[in-house]
Enzyme design. Structure first.
Site, mmCIF file in Angstrom:
data_model
loop_
_atom_site.group_PDB
_atom_site.id
_atom_site.type_symbol
_atom_site.label_atom_id
_atom_site.label_comp_id
_atom_site.label_asym_id
_atom_site.label_seq_id
_atom_site.Cartn_x
_atom_site.Cartn_y
_atom_site.Cartn_z
ATOM 1 N N CYS A 1 -0.285 6.683 6.695
ATOM 2 C CA CYS A 1 -1.606 6.412 7.270
ATOM 3 C C CYS A 1 -1.492 5.664 8.592
ATOM 4 O O CYS A 1 -2.082 6.065 9.597
ATOM 5 C CB CYS A 1 -2.444 5.631 6.270
ATOM 6 S SG CYS A 1 -3.811 4.738 6.963
ATOM 7 N N CYS B 1 -3.008 0.141 8.729
ATOM 8 C CA CYS B 1 -2.739 -1.292 8.572
ATOM 9 C C CYS B 1 -1.262 -1.542 8.831
ATOM 10 O O CYS B 1 -0.442 -1.469 7.923
ATOM 11 C CB CYS B 1 -3.058 -1.747 7.156
ATOM 12 S SG CYS B 1 -4.754 -1.483 6.688
ATOM 13 N N GLU C 1 -27.474 -2.231 27.301
ATOM 14 C CA GLU C 1 -26.551 -1.392 26.532
ATOM 15 C C GLU C 1 -26.579 0.024 27.101
ATOM 16 O O GLU C 1 -27.623 0.556 27.455
ATOM 17 C CB GLU C 1 -26.996 -1.442 25.059
ATOM 18 C CG GLU C 1 -26.521 -0.336 24.159
ATOM 19 C CD GLU C 1 -25.003 -0.310 23.959
ATOM 20 O OE1 GLU C 1 -24.404 -1.381 23.721
ATOM 21 O OE2 GLU C 1 -24.425 0.800 24.074
ATOM 22 N N CYS D 1 -12.979 -8.227 21.522
ATOM 23 C CA CYS D 1 -12.197 -7.599 20.448
ATOM 24 C C CYS D 1 -10.803 -7.264 20.957
ATOM 25 O O CYS D 1 -10.042 -6.563 20.311
ATOM 26 C CB CYS D 1 -12.908 -6.357 19.919
ATOM 27 S SG CYS D 1 -13.293 -5.153 21.189
ATOM 28 N N TYR E 1 -23.837 -5.661 26.726
ATOM 29 C CA TYR E 1 -23.154 -4.803 25.753
ATOM 30 C C TYR E 1 -23.767 -5.057 24.365
ATOM 31 O O TYR E 1 -23.075 -5.402 23.414
ATOM 32 C CB TYR E 1 -21.643 -5.068 25.735
ATOM 33 C CG TYR E 1 -21.000 -5.096 27.102
ATOM 34 C CD1 TYR E 1 -20.521 -3.915 27.687
ATOM 35 C CD2 TYR E 1 -20.895 -6.287 27.827
ATOM 36 C CE1 TYR E 1 -19.935 -3.933 28.947
ATOM 37 C CE2 TYR E 1 -20.316 -6.314 29.084
ATOM 38 C CZ TYR E 1 -19.835 -5.141 29.639
ATOM 39 O OH TYR E 1 -19.257 -5.179 30.879
ATOM 40 N N GLN F 1 -21.086 -3.308 13.005
ATOM 41 C CA GLN F 1 -19.756 -3.843 12.719
ATOM 42 C C GLN F 1 -19.400 -3.534 11.269
ATOM 43 O O GLN F 1 -20.239 -3.658 10.389
ATOM 44 C CB GLN F 1 -19.749 -5.357 12.960
ATOM 45 C CG GLN F 1 -20.127 -5.756 14.379
ATOM 46 C CD GLN F 1 -18.996 -5.538 15.374
ATOM 47 O OE1 GLN F 1 -17.903 -5.133 15.012
ATOM 48 N NE2 GLN F 1 -19.266 -5.797 16.638
ATOM 49 N N CYS G 1 0.860 -1.176 0.000
ATOM 50 C CA CYS G 1 0.000 0.000 0.000
ATOM 51 C C CYS G 1 0.901 1.231 0.000
ATOM 52 O O CYS G 1 1.781 1.361 0.843
ATOM 53 C CB CYS G 1 -0.896 -0.015 1.230
ATOM 54 S SG CYS G 1 -1.677 1.572 1.542
ATOM 55 N N ASP H 1 -20.193 -8.958 25.100
ATOM 56 C CA ASP H 1 -19.392 -8.426 23.989
ATOM 57 C C ASP H 1 -18.926 -7.014 24.362
ATOM 58 O O ASP H 1 -19.349 -6.029 23.770
ATOM 59 C CB ASP H 1 -20.280 -8.408 22.727
ATOM 60 C CG ASP H 1 -19.522 -7.994 21.473
ATOM 61 O OD1 ASP H 1 -18.293 -7.844 21.537
ATOM 62 O OD2 ASP H 1 -20.178 -7.813 20.431
HETATM 63 N N1 SAH Z 1 -22.788 -6.632 20.586
HETATM 64 C C1 SAH Z 1 -22.856 -5.463 19.755
HETATM 65 C C2 SAH Z 1 -22.023 -4.274 20.252
HETATM 66 C C3 SAH Z 1 -20.621 -4.569 20.717
HETATM 67 S S1 SAH Z 1 -19.621 -3.134 20.906
HETATM 68 C C4 SAH Z 1 -22.486 -5.781 18.326
HETATM 69 O O1 SAH Z 1 -21.877 -6.795 18.058
HETATM 70 O O2 SAH Z 1 -22.850 -5.009 17.440
HETATM 71 C C5 SAH Z 1 -19.672 -2.840 22.642
HETATM 72 C C6 SAH Z 1 -20.916 -2.116 23.091
HETATM 73 O O3 SAH Z 1 -20.814 -1.945 24.514
HETATM 74 C C7 SAH Z 1 -21.114 -0.722 22.525
HETATM 75 O O4 SAH Z 1 -22.383 -0.663 21.931
HETATM 76 C C8 SAH Z 1 -21.032 0.209 23.733
HETATM 77 O O5 SAH Z 1 -21.911 1.310 23.661
HETATM 78 C C9 SAH Z 1 -21.435 -0.721 24.861
HETATM 79 N N2 SAH Z 1 -20.957 -0.380 26.207
HETATM 80 C C10 SAH Z 1 -19.771 0.168 26.600
HETATM 81 N N3 SAH Z 1 -19.669 0.244 27.933
HETATM 82 C C11 SAH Z 1 -20.819 -0.283 28.431
HETATM 83 C C12 SAH Z 1 -21.304 -0.498 29.772
HETATM 84 N N4 SAH Z 1 -20.581 -0.155 30.823
HETATM 85 N N5 SAH Z 1 -22.513 -1.064 29.905
HETATM 86 C C13 SAH Z 1 -23.254 -1.435 28.837
HETATM 87 N N6 SAH Z 1 -22.842 -1.250 27.567
HETATM 88 C C14 SAH Z 1 -21.645 -0.680 27.357
#
Ligand code: SAH
Length: 391
Positions: free
Chosen positions: A12, A15, A268, A348, A247, A218, A6, A321
């Site tokens: 940048c 990556c 959330e 992640c 989450y 995502q 790249c 998550d």
């Molecule tokens: N499971 C979803 C989002 C994952 S990203 C997906 O796959 O699309 C992580 C998420 O956690 C985000 O939406 C963020 O707003 C939320 N988050 C961060 N801190 C948090 C907390 N203390 N309690 C609840 N949600 C939270």
């Protein structure tokens, strides 16, 4: 697979591994994940967590954002900020971004002069166009273009949209997003729809999701679908399973899990994501799901305290998550008290997963299965899905 270089990578910095051999890069990542998490895996499993890469690890980003500005010669440029700075690197095409999104951004850059649209100057706070964001739906092909502007007056907006759509008929909606603040946040709060519905639809694992300019979704849908399928498969949901999706974002995992379980509660923090999640449930006519707005830790504490009426529940699964920082001690302590049969941790960041896993494995949970995914090829990140079971 050919090693693709790249020409922007030095400036940048997005990556850090582009140009390497993909299979050696994947083995490196696999090793890193196993060094961090291998000790938690059961012996019989071979202690190895396999990584799944992409067949075509390019142009996977379905959400692309370009900052607009001028170079030293005064020419209009668009692209990403140089690592650690606010200097824009002019980019024509990026190896990981969706190609049509890049082509739309290039065409917009070329149209600005004839439409007499000024780009925003961060230092002076003058000019109009700050960013262009493009979202492409993988399942429907619909494209949303978001023009992020410093003030809501866009010169000859109808002709601009017409000219842009003539070049890219797949654009199904164009939104003006007003960001008049001196901020590094891309989007402002106000959206004005210039063309179409102001939203696009995408589909993941058989569930429809409506995406608005502000929705979190995502960015690599191909891998995301694999990750969610793995998470659902690991969970072994039954008709009587009660699911907690912590989450939960816009309700992706909740809505997919709801089709195979008794009921689902998503929790959330972000209010807009919760409202998107509720709309998505309605749109898909999924009734056995509800969403709570708030901190996942607080929610879990309350749930664990309700203990006694929960005792009658036959099968309990928690999906979690969390963001890169991982979960909180408050959440993990209450999770143990709530005592689900299975926990599916989608992470992640393998480093915070290892930390949280250390705690859970000392408090009655055992890692059973795990799979790693190259969700963002050529970058340092890695996604891991892990099944934990009550000992
Ligand atoms: N499971 C979803 C989002 C994952 S990203 C997906 O796959 O699309 C992580 C998420 O956690 C985000 O939406 C963020 O707003 C939320 N988050 C961060 N801190 C948090 C907390 N203390 N309690 C609840 N949600 C939270």
């Amino acid at each position: 697979m050919e090693n693709i270089k790249c020409k922007y990578s030095k400036k940048c910095g997005g990556c850090s591994h582009i140009g390497e051999d993909y299979s050696s890069y994947l083995s490196e990542k696999e090793k890193w994940v196993n060094d961090l998490l291998g000790e938690f895996m059961p012996e019989g499993y071979g202690k190895i967590i396999r990584i799944q890469g992409m067949k075509e690890p390019y142009h996977y980003r379905h959400k692309v954002n370009a900052a607009f500005g001028r170079n030293a010669k005064g020419e209009i440029i668009s692209g990403v900020y140089q690592e650690g700075t606010h200097k824009i690197v002019n980019i024509d095409e990026c190896m990981i971004e969706h190609s049509e999104a890049d082509s739309i951004i290039r065409d917009i850059r070329g149209m600005l002069r004839s439409f007499k649209i000024k780009v925003y100057d961060e230092d002076l706070g003058t000019g109009l166009l700050r960013h262009v964001m493009v979202r492409v739906s993988r399942s429907t092909g619909e494209i949303m273009v978001i023009l992020v502007v410093a003030s809501p007056v866009f010169p000859s907006k109808n002709n601009f949209v017409k000219a842009l759509r003539a070049k890219h008929p797949a654009i199904s909606t164009v939104v003006l997003n007003v960001n008049d603040k001196h901020t590094s946040m891309v989007l402002g709060r106000r959206d004005i729809v210039l063309y179409g519905k102001g939203r696009i639809k995408d589909r993941l694992c058989g569930v429809d999701f409506m995406l608005s300019p502000q929705s979190f979704f995502q960015v690599n849908p191909e891998m995301t679908e694999k990750i969610y399928r793995t998470a659902i498969d690991f969970a072994k949901l039954k008709k009587e399973t009660e699911v907690i999706d912590a989450y939960s974002g816009i309700g992706t995992i909740s809505l997919i899990a709801a089709q195979q379980s008794a009921d689902v509660t998503g929790v959330e923090l972000n209010g807009e994501a919760v409202s998107d999640a509720r709309k998505n449930a309605e749109m898909n006519r999924i009734k056995n799901v509800r969403f709570a707005e708030g901190d996942a830790g607080d929610f879990m504490v309350e749930l664990a305290e309700k203990g006694s009426d929960q005792a009658a529940v036959k099968d309990k699964v928690v999906f979690m998550d969390p963001p890169r920082s991982g979960s909180s001690t408050v959440f993990l302590e209450s999770l143990i008290k709530y005592s689900p049969d299975r926990v599916v941790y989608i992470s992640c960041n393998p480093e915070t997963l290892a930390r949280d896993l250390g705690f859970l494995s000392e408090h009655g949970y055992m890692a059973k299965r795990a799979m790693a995914f190259d969700q963002f090829p050529w970058t340092a990140g890695c996604e891991v899905v892990m099944l934990l079971q009550k000992k």
